[in-house]
Scaffold this motif. Structure first.
Motif, PDB file in Angstrom:
ATOM      1  N   GLU A 189       0.831  -1.204   0.000  1.00 27.85           N
ATOM      2  CA  GLU A 189       0.000   0.000   0.000  1.00 27.85           C
ATOM      3  C   GLU A 189       0.861   1.247   0.000  1.00 27.85           C
ATOM      4  N   LEU A 190       0.250   2.336  -0.440  1.00 26.27           N
ATOM      5  CA  LEU A 190       0.933   3.605  -0.620  1.00 26.27           C
ATOM      6  C   LEU A 190       0.269   4.662   0.251  1.00 26.27           C
ATOM      7  N   ILE A 191       1.065   5.421   1.000  1.00 29.97           N
ATOM      8  CA  ILE A 191       0.575   6.496   1.859  1.00 29.97           C
ATOM      9  C   ILE A 191       1.205   7.792   1.368  1.00 29.97           C
ATOM     10  N   THR A 192       0.383   8.785   1.032  1.00 29.97           N
ATOM     11  CA  THR A 192       0.877  10.081   0.596  1.00 29.97           C
ATOM     12  C   THR A 192       1.016  10.999   1.797  1.00 29.97           C
ATOM     13  N   VAL A 193       2.199  11.592   1.941  1.00 32.17           N
ATOM     14  CA  VAL A 193       2.469  12.495   3.059  1.00 32.17           C
ATOM     15  C   VAL A 193       1.776  13.829   2.787  1.00 32.17           C
ATOM     16  N   HIS A 194       1.069  14.343   3.798  1.00 35.22           N
ATOM     17  CA  HIS A 194       0.383  15.625   3.670  1.00 35.22           C
ATOM     18  C   HIS A 194       1.401  16.760   3.605  1.00 35.22           C
ATOM     19  N   THR A 195       1.096  17.786   2.823  1.00 32.49           N
ATOM     20  CA  THR A 195       1.970  18.940   2.713  1.00 32.49           C
ATOM     21  C   THR A 195       1.897  19.751   4.005  1.00 32.49           C
ATOM     22  N   THR A 196       3.043  19.947   4.617  1.00 29.00           N
ATOM     23  CA  THR A 196       3.114  20.717   5.857  1.00 29.00           C
ATOM     24  C   THR A 196       3.566  22.142   5.544  1.00 29.00           C
ATOM     25  N   GLY A 197       3.541  22.984   6.555  1.00 28.56           N
ATOM     26  CA  GLY A 197       4.001  24.354   6.382  1.00 28.56           C
ATOM     27  C   GLY A 197       5.462  24.422   5.990  1.00 28.56           C
ATOM     28  N   LYS A 198       6.262  23.503   6.519  1.00 27.60           N
ATOM     29  CA  LYS A 198       7.687  23.470   6.208  1.00 27.60           C
ATOM     30  C   LYS A 198       7.919  23.140   4.731  1.00 27.60           C
ATOM     31  N   ILE A 199       7.162  22.192   4.212  1.00 26.52           N
ATOM     32  CA  ILE A 199       7.300  21.823   2.796  1.00 26.52           C
ATOM     33  C   ILE A 199       6.827  22.965   1.906  1.00 26.52           C
ATOM     34  N   LEU A 200       5.734  23.604   2.302  1.00 26.16           N
ATOM     35  CA  LEU A 200       5.217  24.742   1.537  1.00 26.16           C
ATOM     36  C   LEU A 200       6.234  25.881   1.514  1.00 26.16           C
ATOM     37  N   LEU A 201       6.868  26.158   2.644  1.00 23.06           N
ATOM     38  CA  LEU A 201       7.903  27.196   2.688  1.00 23.06           C
ATOM     39  C   LEU A 201       9.094  26.836   1.800  1.00 23.06           C
ATOM     40  N   ALA A 225       1.138   9.655   7.122  1.00 18.78           N
ATOM     41  CA  ALA A 225       0.811  10.825   6.312  1.00 18.78           C
ATOM     42  C   ALA A 225       1.065  12.125   7.058  1.00 18.78           C
ATOM     43  N   SER A 226       0.777  12.138   8.352  1.00 20.77           N
ATOM     44  CA  SER A 226       1.033  13.314   9.190  1.00 20.77           C
ATOM     45  C   SER A 226       0.919  12.893  10.649  1.00 20.77           C
ATOM     46  N   PRO A 227       1.464  13.689  11.568  1.00 19.10           N
ATOM     47  CA  PRO A 227       1.363  13.331  12.986  1.00 19.10           C
ATOM     48  C   PRO A 227      -0.072  13.288  13.517  1.00 19.10           C
TER      49      PRO A 227
END
Length: 169
Positions: free
Chosen positions: A8-20, A124-126
Protein backbone atom coordinates in the motif's frame (compact mmCIF):
# COMPACT_ATOMS: atom_id res chain seq x y z
CA UNK A 1 1.52 -22.99 1.31
CA UNK A 2 0.29 -19.64 0.00
CA UNK A 3 2.43 -16.54 -0.18
CA UNK A 4 1.34 -13.44 1.68
CA UNK A 5 1.80 -10.16 -0.17
CA UNK A 6 0.21 -6.82 0.72
CA UNK A 7 1.35 -3.48 -0.64
CA UNK A 8 0.00 0.00 0.00
CA UNK A 9 0.93 3.60 -0.62
CA UNK A 10 0.58 6.50 1.86
CA UNK A 11 0.88 10.08 0.60
CA UNK A 12 2.47 12.50 3.06
CA UNK A 13 0.38 15.63 3.67
CA UNK A 14 1.97 18.94 2.71
CA UNK A 15 3.11 20.72 5.86
CA UNK A 16 4.00 24.35 6.38
CA UNK A 17 7.69 23.47 6.21
CA UNK A 18 7.30 21.82 2.80
CA UNK A 19 5.22 24.74 1.54
CA UNK A 20 7.90 27.20 2.69
CA UNK A 21 10.56 25.13 0.90
CA UNK A 22 8.55 25.28 -2.34
CA UNK A 23 8.10 29.06 -1.99
CA UNK A 24 11.84 29.39 -1.27
CA UNK A 25 12.69 27.52 -4.46
CA UNK A 26 10.46 29.81 -6.53
CA UNK A 27 11.96 32.91 -4.87
CA UNK A 28 15.46 31.59 -5.56
CA UNK A 29 14.61 31.25 -9.26
CA UNK A 30 13.37 34.84 -9.32
CA UNK A 31 16.45 36.21 -7.51
CA UNK A 32 18.86 34.22 -9.68
CA UNK A 33 17.07 35.35 -12.85
CA UNK A 34 17.34 39.01 -11.79
CA UNK A 35 21.03 38.53 -10.95
CA UNK A 36 21.73 37.01 -14.37
CA UNK A 37 19.75 39.85 -16.03
CA UNK A 38 21.93 42.46 -14.26
CA UNK A 39 25.33 40.86 -14.75
CA UNK A 40 25.15 38.69 -17.90
CA UNK A 41 21.96 39.53 -19.83
CA UNK A 42 23.15 37.72 -22.97
CA UNK A 43 22.65 34.28 -21.38
CA UNK A 44 19.38 35.13 -19.61
CA UNK A 45 17.11 32.85 -21.73
CA UNK A 46 19.41 29.87 -21.26
CA UNK A 47 19.89 30.39 -17.53
CA UNK A 48 16.20 31.08 -16.94
CA UNK A 49 15.26 27.77 -18.56
CA UNK A 50 17.92 25.95 -16.47
CA UNK A 51 16.57 27.58 -13.29
CA UNK A 52 12.96 26.69 -14.10
CA UNK A 53 13.74 23.06 -14.94
CA UNK A 54 15.87 22.72 -11.80
CA UNK A 55 13.10 24.26 -9.67
CA UNK A 56 10.52 21.93 -11.22
CA UNK A 57 12.50 18.82 -10.27
CA UNK A 58 13.37 20.17 -6.80
CA UNK A 59 9.70 20.89 -6.05
CA UNK A 60 8.65 17.45 -7.32
CA UNK A 61 11.14 15.79 -4.96
CA UNK A 62 9.35 17.45 -2.04
CA UNK A 63 6.24 15.36 -2.79
CA UNK A 64 6.74 12.26 -0.64
CA UNK A 65 4.92 8.93 -0.40
CA UNK A 66 5.62 5.88 1.72
CA UNK A 67 5.11 2.39 0.38
CA UNK A 68 4.54 -0.49 2.80
CA UNK A 69 5.22 -3.93 1.37
CA UNK A 70 4.59 -7.03 3.47
CA UNK A 71 5.79 -10.30 1.97
CA UNK A 72 5.78 -13.59 3.88
CA UNK A 73 6.62 -12.07 7.25
CA UNK A 74 8.95 -9.33 6.05
CA UNK A 75 7.94 -5.66 6.19
CA UNK A 76 9.63 -3.14 3.91
CA UNK A 77 9.01 0.61 4.00
CA UNK A 78 10.18 2.67 1.03
CA UNK A 79 10.19 6.44 0.67
CA UNK A 80 9.18 7.60 -2.81
CA UNK A 81 10.09 11.17 -3.72
CA UNK A 82 8.48 12.87 -6.70
CA UNK A 83 6.99 9.55 -7.87
CA UNK A 84 10.45 8.74 -9.26
CA UNK A 85 13.16 8.27 -6.67
CA UNK A 86 12.82 5.37 -4.24
CA UNK A 87 14.79 4.78 -1.06
CA UNK A 88 14.47 1.80 1.29
CA UNK A 89 13.88 3.20 4.78
CA UNK A 90 13.21 0.07 6.84
CA UNK A 91 13.28 -3.64 6.22
CA UNK A 92 12.46 -5.95 9.09
CA UNK A 93 11.32 -9.49 9.65
CA UNK A 94 8.33 -10.22 11.90
CA UNK A 95 10.65 -12.23 14.14
CA UNK A 96 12.45 -9.00 15.12
CA UNK A 97 9.20 -7.14 15.92
CA UNK A 98 8.65 -6.87 19.66
CA UNK A 99 5.28 -5.07 19.67
CA UNK A 100 2.70 -3.65 17.27
CA UNK A 101 -0.28 -1.65 18.52
CA UNK A 102 -2.46 1.38 17.74
CA UNK A 103 -0.65 4.65 18.42
CA UNK A 104 -3.03 5.77 21.16
CA UNK A 105 -2.81 6.59 24.87
CA UNK A 106 -4.18 3.10 25.67
CA UNK A 107 -0.93 1.47 24.53
CA UNK A 108 1.52 4.20 25.58
CA UNK A 109 2.63 2.28 28.68
CA UNK A 110 3.40 -0.77 26.52
CA UNK A 111 5.59 1.37 24.25
CA UNK A 112 7.48 3.09 27.08
CA UNK A 113 8.51 -0.28 28.51
CA UNK A 114 11.07 -0.53 25.69
CA UNK A 115 14.25 1.55 25.56
CA UNK A 116 14.19 2.57 21.89
CA UNK A 117 17.12 4.31 20.23
CA UNK A 118 15.53 5.44 16.95
CA UNK A 119 12.12 6.80 16.00
CA UNK A 120 10.74 6.79 12.45
CA UNK A 121 7.41 8.28 11.36
CA UNK A 122 6.19 6.84 8.06
CA UNK A 123 2.61 8.13 8.29
CA UNK A 124 0.81 10.83 6.31
CA UNK A 125 1.03 13.31 9.19
CA UNK A 126 1.36 13.33 12.99
CA UNK A 127 -2.38 13.95 13.30
CA UNK A 128 -3.49 11.33 10.75
CA UNK A 129 -6.08 8.76 11.79
CA UNK A 130 -5.28 5.06 11.98
CA UNK A 131 -1.65 5.37 13.07
CA UNK A 132 0.01 2.29 14.58
CA UNK A 133 3.43 1.84 16.09
CA UNK A 134 5.89 -1.01 15.76
CA UNK A 135 8.84 -1.61 18.04
CA UNK A 136 11.45 -3.78 16.38
CA UNK A 137 15.09 -4.71 16.64
CA UNK A 138 17.19 -3.61 13.67
CA UNK A 139 20.08 -5.58 12.19
CA UNK A 140 22.51 -3.87 14.61
CA UNK A 141 20.49 -5.03 17.61
CA UNK A 142 19.09 -1.56 18.40
CA UNK A 143 15.42 -1.07 19.22
CA UNK A 144 13.49 1.19 16.85
CA UNK A 145 10.08 2.82 17.21
CA UNK A 146 8.25 3.12 13.89
CA UNK A 147 4.90 4.84 13.24
CA UNK A 148 2.87 3.90 10.18
CA UNK A 149 -0.71 3.81 8.86
CA UNK A 150 -1.43 0.21 7.92
CA UNK A 151 -4.77 -0.65 6.38
CA UNK A 152 -7.01 -3.36 7.80
CA UNK A 153 -5.75 -5.72 5.08
CA UNK A 154 -2.11 -5.15 6.02
CA UNK A 155 -2.80 -5.52 9.74
CA UNK A 156 -4.65 -8.79 9.12
CA UNK A 157 -1.74 -10.15 7.07
CA UNK A 158 0.73 -9.15 9.78
CA UNK A 159 -1.45 -10.60 12.56
CA UNK A 160 -0.96 -14.13 11.24
CA UNK A 161 2.82 -13.71 11.69
CA UNK A 162 2.88 -11.60 14.87
CA UNK A 163 0.14 -13.32 16.92
CA UNK A 164 0.50 -12.11 20.57
CA UNK A 165 2.95 -9.35 19.60
CA UNK A 166 0.07 -7.43 17.97
CA UNK A 167 -2.31 -5.67 20.34
CA UNK A 168 -5.49 -3.77 19.70
CA UNK A 169 -6.88 -5.94 16.95
Amino acid sequence: MFDTFVEELITVHTTGKILLAKIGIVLAVIVLTIAVFWFIPAILPLMFSVFVVGAYFAIKLLNVEYEYAFTNGELDVDKIMGKRKRKRMVSTDCKSIKLMAPYTADYESDATAYNVEYTHDFSASPSAAGRWFIIFEDKDGKLCFMVMQPSEKLRTAMKSYLRQKMKGM
